[in-house]
Design an enzyme around this catalytic site. Structure first.
Site, PDB file in Angstrom:
ATOM      1  N   ASP A   1       0.816  -1.196   0.000  1.00 37.64           N
ATOM      2  CA  ASP A   1       0.000   0.000   0.000  1.00 37.64           C
ATOM      3  C   ASP A   1       0.859   1.258   0.000  1.00 37.64           C
ATOM      4  O   ASP A   1       2.088   1.201   0.105  1.00 37.64           O
ATOM      5  CB  ASP A   1      -0.919   0.021   1.225  1.00 37.64           C
TER       6      ASP A   1
ATOM      7  N   TYR B   1       5.141 -10.320   6.523  1.00 42.74           N
ATOM      8  CA  TYR B   1       5.152  -8.886   6.768  1.00 42.74           C
ATOM      9  C   TYR B   1       5.539  -8.625   8.219  1.00 42.74           C
ATOM     10  O   TYR B   1       5.310  -9.463   9.093  1.00 42.74           O
ATOM     11  CB  TYR B   1       3.780  -8.278   6.497  1.00 42.74           C
TER      12      TYR B   1
END
Length: 494
Positions: free
Chosen positions: A116, A172
């Site tokens: 993002d 992540y």
């Protein structure tokens, strides 16, 4: 009348001119699409000397980037993206010919993960057919990219390889400041406003801007020493020399990391004595607060228990945007989610939250962290997480800031097992030290400096209240907003 004995000479007609065989001519002068990069000096000078002939190679490129200033990884017209800069860098490095410029489908472009806006990456992978010869391709490519993007290397892959389809898992990491897990640090605005005029002295939050406040006696003041030069870390091949060590100086302790040279210094708040939340003005400054929150074993156990609710296959429609509960894409599988390590960056402590899953949706990880932090700060009960994972429940959960999130590594386990005898292993093992250096200098430093200067997380904590997120409040096992909507429907029905 002609004499039959007389010899006459008849000249045969010239043979008809034959048109050249276009197919044979094409095969004799050109190559396949993977060998098109052939240029000759004879074309310009008439000489017979030819330049080396190069072939396109199907490769996987390993690289990292700091996402600040970028609108995400995926190319988007009119927006500054990592993918857009990388495509241009490949073209100027000679990896992509002129006729394929801005046409990634022509060279089988694929990415392992989409990140993002503002999100960074350490182990990102893209694949495609590129001209990687002559030697020095990585250096040429880095020379045409911003310092925020760093190419580590590339590896030859099979012709059918696709960086997205062949990626089994993705890991992540989210760095959340330790103070964010303390319920008494950076109370929400409602609590601050309610205490105004009540005799309780309030002073400015030292971890955020003047807009944030906290109550005296509940949290010690933290002081920082800021130095831009300290972000230029010297990373060597030895992990201990790389600036990582445990909080007690033992590098073998995996529960804590030390990054940089500065340790946090906690100073007691210069405040009056507080008893039961009420200021005792008679005591003056005689007493100092000695309460300091730390991510100790009890806090670690509780936070890991909260994160463990997400592990497994669930419907995560409440943890993304524009994806309905009935959409099959809402079902995702999370392999592990833990927060066992404390990282100290430039005098600021962070909890390292690692999540491994097959794939993630837009904002999913930031929302997972957002709700977990809200529960940890007692803004919502643990049971709310189980409700949020139910298919028939719709609710709005907080979204943690993007600054602390980065893609740590992409895994290709099945591919490596299948092609281990003929192709190189696709992993970050070979680039560990380079990745560590980039992570410290660019990603970790950016996260810490942004929090110290702007207080992004600290300000976000003030929004965690039932006014902004009414779904965080559960009354008689019912989510507040759902209960309100149900009562409204009943009233309309009457």
């Amino acid at each position: 009348m002609e004499n039959p004995n007389t010899e006459t000479t008849i000249n045969p007609p010239p043979p008809p001119e034959q048109e050249p065989d276009s197919k044979k001519l094409k095969m004799s002068t050109t190559t396949t699409s993977d060998d098109e990069h052939t240029t000759t000096a004879a074309a310009a000078t008439g000489e017979e000397t030819k330049k080396p002939r190069y072939k396109r190679r199907k490769v996987a490129i390993f690289f990292a980037y700091c996402g600040v200033g970028y609108q995400g990884m995926q190319k988007n017209p009119g927006a500054k993206t990592i993918e857009g800069d990388l495509e241009e860098g490949l073209y100027h490095a000679g990896a992509v010919p002129d006729h394929d410029r801005n046409k990634p489908q022509r060279y089988d472009w694929a990415r392992s993960a989409r990140t993002d806006k503002g999100v960074s990456a350490v182990g990102q992978v893209v694949s495609g057919r590129f001209y990687v010869d002559p030697p020095g391709f990585v250096d040429r490519l880095n020379a045409n990219l911003s310092p925020q993007i760093r190419i580590f290397g590339y590896k030859r892959v099979t012709g059918s390889f696709n960086a997205k389809k062949f990626c089994d898992r993705r890991r992540y990491v989210y760095l959340i400041p330790v103070f964010a897990l303390d319920p008494n640090s950076h109370p929400n605005r409602e609590s601050v406003m309610a205490s105004l005029g009540s005799g309780n002295e309030l002073f400015k939050c030292h971890e955020c801007s003047e807009r944030g406040r906290k109550v005296v006696g509940l949290m010690g003041k933290r002081s920082y020493e800021l130095s831009g030069s300290r972000f230029d870390l010297d990373i060597s091949s030895n992990t201990e020399n790389a600036g990582i060590s445990s909080a007690n100086g033992n590098a073998s302790d995996p529960s804590s990391e030390q990054i940089g040279e500065i340790k946090p210094e906690y100073e007691n708040a210069e405040s009056n004595k507080v008893q039961d939340g009420v200021l005792d003005s008679n005591e003056g400054n005689a007493a100092k607060d000695t309460t300091n929150f730390s991510y100790a074993e009890n806090e670690k156990e509780r936070f890991n228990r909260i994160l463990n609710y997400y592990v497994g296959t669930h419907n995560f429609h409440n943890f993304t945007t524009r994806t309905k509960a009935v959409d099959p894409a809402a079902w995702r599988f999370i392999i592990s989610f833990n927060a066992d390590t404390v990282v100290t960056v430039e005098g600021m402590e962070f909890v390292k939250c690692e999540v491994v899953g097959q794939s993630f949706m837009l904002h999913q990880i930031r929302k997972l962290i957002g709700l977990a932090v809200a529960v940890m700060r007692n803004c919502a009960p643990e049971s709310l997480i189980e409700k949020a994972l139910q298919k028939d429940v719709n609710m709005t959960v907080p979204t943690a800031p993007e600054v602390g999130l980065y893609l740590d590594e992409c895994f290709f386990t099945s591919y490596n097992q299948k092609w281990k005898d003929t192709h190189e292993e696709l992993s970050m093992k070979e680039y560990e030290q380079e990745a560590l250096a980039f992570k410290m200098k660019h990603i970790y430093a950016h996260i810490a400096l942004t929090e110290q200067k702007e207080g992004v997380v600290a300000l976000w904590l003030h929004s965690l209240n039932h006014r902004n997120y009414p779904d965080l409040e559960v009354v008689n096992d019912e989510i507040a907003s759902n209960k309100i909507s149900t009562e409204a429907e009943n009233c309309n029905a009457e």
